[in-house]
Design a protein around this motif. Sequence first.
Motif, mmCIF file in Angstrom:
data_model
loop_
_atom_site.group_PDB
_atom_site.id
_atom_site.type_symbol
_atom_site.label_atom_id
_atom_site.label_comp_id
_atom_site.label_asym_id
_atom_site.label_seq_id
_atom_site.Cartn_x
_atom_site.Cartn_y
_atom_site.Cartn_z
ATOM 1 N N ARG A 101 -9.756 47.698 -14.663
ATOM 2 C CA ARG A 101 -11.090 47.659 -15.267
ATOM 3 C C ARG A 101 -11.453 49.035 -15.808
ATOM 4 N N ARG A 102 -12.319 49.053 -16.820
ATOM 5 C CA ARG A 102 -12.585 50.288 -17.552
ATOM 6 C C ARG A 102 -14.077 50.541 -17.700
ATOM 7 N N LEU A 103 -14.431 51.821 -17.620
ATOM 8 C CA LEU A 103 -15.770 52.281 -17.974
ATOM 9 C C LEU A 103 -15.600 53.405 -18.988
ATOM 10 N N SER A 104 -16.197 53.247 -20.178
ATOM 11 C CA SER A 104 -16.017 54.223 -21.259
ATOM 12 C C SER A 104 -17.266 55.065 -21.447
ATOM 13 N N LEU A 105 -17.065 56.356 -21.631
ATOM 14 C CA LEU A 105 -18.139 57.305 -21.911
ATOM 15 C C LEU A 105 -17.862 57.919 -23.276
ATOM 16 N N TYR A 106 -18.715 57.626 -24.259
ATOM 17 C CA TYR A 106 -18.487 58.080 -25.630
ATOM 18 C C TYR A 106 -19.277 59.352 -25.922
ATOM 19 N N ASP A 107 -18.649 60.266 -26.617
ATOM 20 C CA ASP A 107 -19.249 61.555 -26.963
ATOM 21 C C ASP A 107 -20.130 61.386 -28.199
ATOM 22 N N GLY A 108 -21.448 61.356 -27.985
ATOM 23 C CA GLY A 108 -22.380 61.149 -29.092
ATOM 24 C C GLY A 108 -22.582 62.357 -29.969
ATOM 25 N N SER A 109 -22.029 63.504 -29.586
ATOM 26 C CA SER A 109 -22.215 64.705 -30.392
ATOM 27 C C SER A 109 -21.339 64.712 -31.643
ATOM 28 N N ARG A 110 -20.356 63.820 -31.697
ATOM 29 C CA ARG A 110 -19.404 63.849 -32.809
ATOM 30 C C ARG A 110 -19.744 62.799 -33.860
ATOM 31 N N GLN A 111 -21.009 62.728 -34.189
ATOM 32 C CA GLN A 111 -21.454 61.827 -35.243
ATOM 33 C C GLN A 111 -22.171 62.637 -36.305
ATOM 34 N N ASP A 112 -21.662 62.583 -37.500
ATOM 35 C CA ASP A 112 -22.217 63.349 -38.616
ATOM 36 C C ASP A 112 -22.777 62.370 -39.634
ATOM 37 N N ASP A 113 -24.097 62.271 -39.710
ATOM 38 C CA ASP A 113 -24.716 61.308 -40.619
ATOM 39 C C ASP A 113 -24.428 61.603 -42.087
ATOM 40 N N ALA A 114 -23.992 62.826 -42.366
ATOM 41 C CA ALA A 114 -23.699 63.196 -43.750
ATOM 42 C C ALA A 114 -22.278 62.817 -44.157
ATOM 43 N N ALA A 115 -21.423 62.537 -43.184
ATOM 44 C CA ALA A 115 -20.022 62.210 -43.484
ATOM 45 C C ALA A 115 -19.894 60.710 -43.723
ATOM 46 N N LEU A 116 -19.746 60.326 -44.988
ATOM 47 C CA LEU A 116 -19.638 58.928 -45.374
ATOM 48 C C LEU A 116 -18.313 58.691 -46.080
ATOM 49 N N PHE A 117 -17.935 57.427 -46.184
ATOM 50 C CA PHE A 117 -16.758 57.101 -46.988
ATOM 51 C C PHE A 117 -17.131 57.245 -48.460
ATOM 52 N N PRO A 118 -16.415 58.057 -49.228
ATOM 53 C CA PRO A 118 -16.719 58.147 -50.661
ATOM 54 C C PRO A 118 -16.653 56.761 -51.307
ATOM 55 N N ALA A 119 -17.648 56.431 -52.090
ATOM 56 C CA ALA A 119 -17.752 55.083 -52.659
ATOM 57 C C ALA A 119 -16.524 54.698 -53.458
ATOM 58 N N GLU A 120 -16.022 55.626 -54.265
ATOM 59 C CA GLU A 120 -14.858 55.313 -55.107
ATOM 60 C C GLU A 120 -13.630 55.018 -54.253
ATOM 61 N N LEU A 121 -13.452 55.797 -53.188
ATOM 62 C CA LEU A 121 -12.318 55.576 -52.304
ATOM 63 C C LEU A 121 -12.435 54.237 -51.587
ATOM 64 N N LEU A 122 -13.615 53.943 -51.060
ATOM 65 C CA LEU A 122 -13.824 52.680 -50.359
ATOM 66 C C LEU A 122 -13.606 51.491 -51.276
ATOM 67 N N LEU A 123 -14.144 51.558 -52.475
ATOM 68 C CA LEU A 123 -13.981 50.458 -53.425
ATOM 69 C C LEU A 123 -12.523 50.269 -53.816
ATOM 70 N N SER A 124 -11.801 51.369 -53.971
ATOM 71 C CA SER A 124 -10.389 51.287 -54.342
ATOM 72 C C SER A 124 -9.562 50.628 -53.246
ATOM 73 N N LEU A 125 -9.759 51.071 -52.000
ATOM 74 C CA LEU A 125 -8.967 50.532 -50.901
ATOM 75 C C LEU A 125 -9.366 49.084 -50.592
ATOM 76 N N ALA A 126 -10.668 48.829 -50.496
ATOM 77 C CA ALA A 126 -11.118 47.479 -50.174
ATOM 78 C C ALA A 126 -10.827 46.504 -51.312
ATOM 79 N N GLY A 127 -10.902 47.003 -52.553
ATOM 80 C CA GLY A 127 -10.653 46.143 -53.696
ATOM 81 C C GLY A 127 -9.221 45.674 -53.797
ATOM 82 N N SER A 128 -8.303 46.415 -53.203
ATOM 83 C CA SER A 128 -6.891 46.022 -53.239
ATOM 84 C C SER A 128 -6.434 45.408 -51.922
ATOM 85 N N ALA A 129 -7.367 45.192 -50.995
ATOM 86 C CA ALA A 129 -7.021 44.653 -49.680
ATOM 87 C C ALA A 129 -7.101 43.137 -49.668
#
Length: 297
Positions: A101-129
């Motif tokens: 059995r497992r109990l997970s503790l996640y580090d909430g300090s490693r979330q950067d609201d400014a770091a997003l997937f670039p739209a062009e990259l996401l559209l390119s990868l998802a569009g060919s998936a």
Amino acid sequence: MILVLGGAGVDTVVSVPSLPLPFADSYLVPAIQTRAGQTGDGVALGLHALGLPTTHLDVLGDDPEGRLVRDLHERRGVRFVAVPTPAGTKRAVNLVDPLGRRLSLYDGSRQDDAALFPAELLLSLAGSARHVHVSITHPCQHAVEVLAGLPVTVSTDLHDWDGVNAYHEQFARGADLVFMSAAALPDVPGTLRRVLAMGRPRIAVATAGADGAYLLERGAPDVVHVPVAELPAPAVDSNGAGDAFVSGFLYGHLAGAPAAACARYGAVAGAHACTVPSTQVDPITTADLLRRASGPA
């Protein structure tokens, strides 16, 4: 190609004598090990092991944890596309007891609201998936709306959703297949019905550990119980069992199998994962999946 979004990170796995862990000043534990492999990593590597070409996209730090993630994918032959983030690579501490059995503790300090997937990259990868699996980790919530405008099927895993949290619900509303754990759900059948009533979802699954899983398809009159699969070896760790279930289910779904057969594949893959220490990476192969799935439930 299958695209997996998010869920890349590193876990420090601590073997503990019991869960819950009684308070004490200190413990001498059998092992503390750090390895790459959070939820998106598990699904991506699981799909790849089942013969499905897979690309994994996520934000990653220029840090030791990021190098562990890159190295894991490189060793396994899974393409990883990294978007840099100064916040660092996602990490967690997992306490694992002798029963697995497992109990997970996640580090909430490693979330950067400014770091997003670039739209062009996401559209390119998802569009060919052929299919996109979306983890609920940041910044995937910003990708849900983009994916809604593409002719590609989508799945997501809500993990320990309580059935009402709005953050998780946004992922469910944007997916065709919705997975979740039953652990925090007060009403499993009711939650599955509510998910399908959201409009887009066609299949909803709640995994319940040793109690198996629960499956509901659009148009079906009742929730179906999926029996747990026989363990091929003693259980040692439940880390990654849910991700393995998702990989096995998606393998069947993308092959055109009925939902009940897909759930059987998921159960077999999840049972296999429970026999593998989380410090190792050993997803089930196609040959083993098909052989075990054809045996008794």
